[in-house]
Scaffold this active site. Sequence first.
Site, short mmCIF file in Angstrom:
data_model
loop_
_atom_site.label_atom_id
_atom_site.label_comp_id
_atom_site.label_asym_id
_atom_site.label_seq_id
_atom_site.Cartn_x
_atom_site.Cartn_y
_atom_site.Cartn_z
CE LYS A 1 -86.03 -90.66 55.95
NZ LYS A 1 -86.66 -89.75 56.88
CE1 TYR B 1 -95.66 -90.15 58.97
CE2 TYR B 1 -97.86 -91.06 58.89
CZ TYR B 1 -96.60 -90.95 58.35
OH TYR B 1 -96.27 -91.64 57.22
N GLY C 1 -82.61 -88.80 69.31
CA GLY C 1 -82.32 -89.67 68.17
C GLY C 1 -81.19 -89.12 67.32
CB SER D 1 -95.90 -91.12 51.07
OG SER D 1 -95.14 -90.64 52.15
P1 NDP Z 1 -83.29 -94.36 61.90
O1 NDP Z 1 -83.56 -95.82 61.88
O2 NDP Z 1 -82.28 -93.79 61.00
O3 NDP Z 1 -82.85 -93.92 63.39
C1 NDP Z 1 -83.57 -94.39 64.49
C2 NDP Z 1 -83.18 -93.63 65.74
O4 NDP Z 1 -84.10 -94.00 66.78
C3 NDP Z 1 -81.78 -93.94 66.27
O5 NDP Z 1 -81.25 -92.77 66.86
C4 NDP Z 1 -82.06 -95.01 67.33
O6 NDP Z 1 -81.10 -95.04 68.37
C5 NDP Z 1 -83.36 -94.52 67.89
N1 NDP Z 1 -84.19 -95.56 68.52
C6 NDP Z 1 -84.81 -96.60 67.90
N2 NDP Z 1 -85.53 -97.31 68.78
C7 NDP Z 1 -85.39 -96.70 69.99
C8 NDP Z 1 -85.89 -96.95 71.29
N3 NDP Z 1 -86.72 -97.98 71.53
N4 NDP Z 1 -85.55 -96.12 72.29
C9 NDP Z 1 -84.72 -95.06 72.06
N5 NDP Z 1 -84.21 -94.77 70.84
C10 NDP Z 1 -84.53 -95.58 69.80
O7 NDP Z 1 -84.74 -93.67 61.69
P2 NDP Z 1 -85.01 -92.22 61.09
O8 NDP Z 1 -84.08 -91.29 61.72
O9 NDP Z 1 -85.07 -92.28 59.61
O10 NDP Z 1 -86.53 -91.94 61.58
C11 NDP Z 1 -86.81 -91.61 62.93
C12 NDP Z 1 -88.28 -91.27 63.11
O11 NDP Z 1 -88.62 -90.07 62.42
C13 NDP Z 1 -89.25 -92.34 62.61
O12 NDP Z 1 -90.30 -92.48 63.55
C14 NDP Z 1 -89.80 -91.74 61.33
O13 NDP Z 1 -91.10 -92.21 61.05
C15 NDP Z 1 -89.82 -90.26 61.68
N6 NDP Z 1 -89.79 -89.40 60.51
C16 NDP Z 1 -90.89 -88.66 60.19
C17 NDP Z 1 -90.89 -87.83 59.11
C18 NDP Z 1 -92.08 -87.02 58.78
O14 NDP Z 1 -92.16 -86.53 57.66
N7 NDP Z 1 -93.00 -86.82 59.69
C19 NDP Z 1 -89.72 -87.73 58.23
C20 NDP Z 1 -88.60 -88.49 58.68
C21 NDP Z 1 -88.64 -89.33 59.75
P3 NDP Z 1 -79.70 -95.88 68.20
O15 NDP Z 1 -78.80 -95.00 67.38
O16 NDP Z 1 -79.23 -96.06 69.59
O17 NDP Z 1 -80.06 -97.16 67.50
#
Ligand code: NDP
Length: 277
Positions: free
Chosen positions: A68, A220, A130, A19
């Site tokens: 977030k 990414y 997710g 960013s």
């Molecule tokens: P959160 O921490 O809010 O949520 C994480 C999610 O991932 C939950 O659903 C969690 O499941 C799941 N999870 C974590 N580890 C594992 C695993 N080993 N196996 C299966 N499920 C897993 O993160 P965000 O939602 O904020 O972000 C998610 C992804 O999106 C990140 O990689 C982030 O970098 C990417 N992102 C990219 C953006 C972009 O601009 N390119 C913008 C926003 C996000 P559980 O509920 O069971 O814990």
Amino acid sequence: MTRTDQYAVFGHPINHSKSPTIHQQFAIQTQQNIEYSRQDVNADQFVATTRNFFEQGGCGLNCTVPLKQRAWQFADTLTQRASFSKAVNTLTRQADGSIVGDNTDGVGLVTDLLSNHQIQLKSLNILLLGAGGASRGILAPILQQYPNKLVIANRTAEKAITLANEFKDLGSISGCGYEELRPQFFDVILNATSASLSGEIPPLPDTLFEENGICYDLAYSDEPTAFVRWGQQHGAAKSLDGLGMLVEQAAEAFYIWRDLRPKTQAVISALDSVRNR
Ligand code: NDP
């Protein structure tokens, strides 16, 4: 002397964040005098660090994993899309000192899919992996593209079911755990888990794709992510990562902060060209 306007991204981990580079390029392109830094901030530190940032004159803040939902709670007022998604990735200080929370992830993803990759979502069957902050942010903009159906699968199945229920008025949507995915087929699989950040992928069945299926990892990385590789190995017609989304959501935040819309294509190309592919 004019003070340089301060912006930042907070998250944990944050070292991989592009960013600062993106906003610097937007600032050069639009001739804005800003500084944009990144800071490792975990969930427990978030409120105190964010308060301090704005008290010191910070103008705007991006929040990423895992902040977030905290940012959504922190904001004094919310835009409609942030209120709906219950997740905030962009905080902006107003002239009266109050903080507005917004969510630019959804518009970033949909712009990347539609404009940069020419992928229309209308009438398609979509699987979203997710149920965290990113999923909350992108659900409404995806459903506004009129897919045939949207299934959310999550490690904690109840979270996927709850999330689907919250958005059920916007379209055909359901939630489940990974073990319930078989035998369904999808045109587009979006990975919004944070598993990629540790090189993992959710436990997916091998046969999930329609012909010409598309994989899109919101995460990414300089190397192809584990999920991008999974898509390539399982016959996806395209297996993309979230670099374009990152730049597009940043452009929307920049627009909120500076009232100027930067061009994104050159920035995406520049970041892509230095990756090991
Ligand atoms: P959160 O921490 O809010 O949520 C994480 C999610 O991932 C939950 O659903 C969690 O499941 C799941 N999870 C974590 N580890 C594992 C695993 N080993 N196996 C299966 N499920 C897993 O993160 P965000 O939602 O904020 O972000 C998610 C992804 O999106 C990140 O990689 C982030 O970098 C990417 N992102 C990219 C953006 C972009 O601009 N390119 C913008 C926003 C996000 P559980 O509920 O069971 O814990």
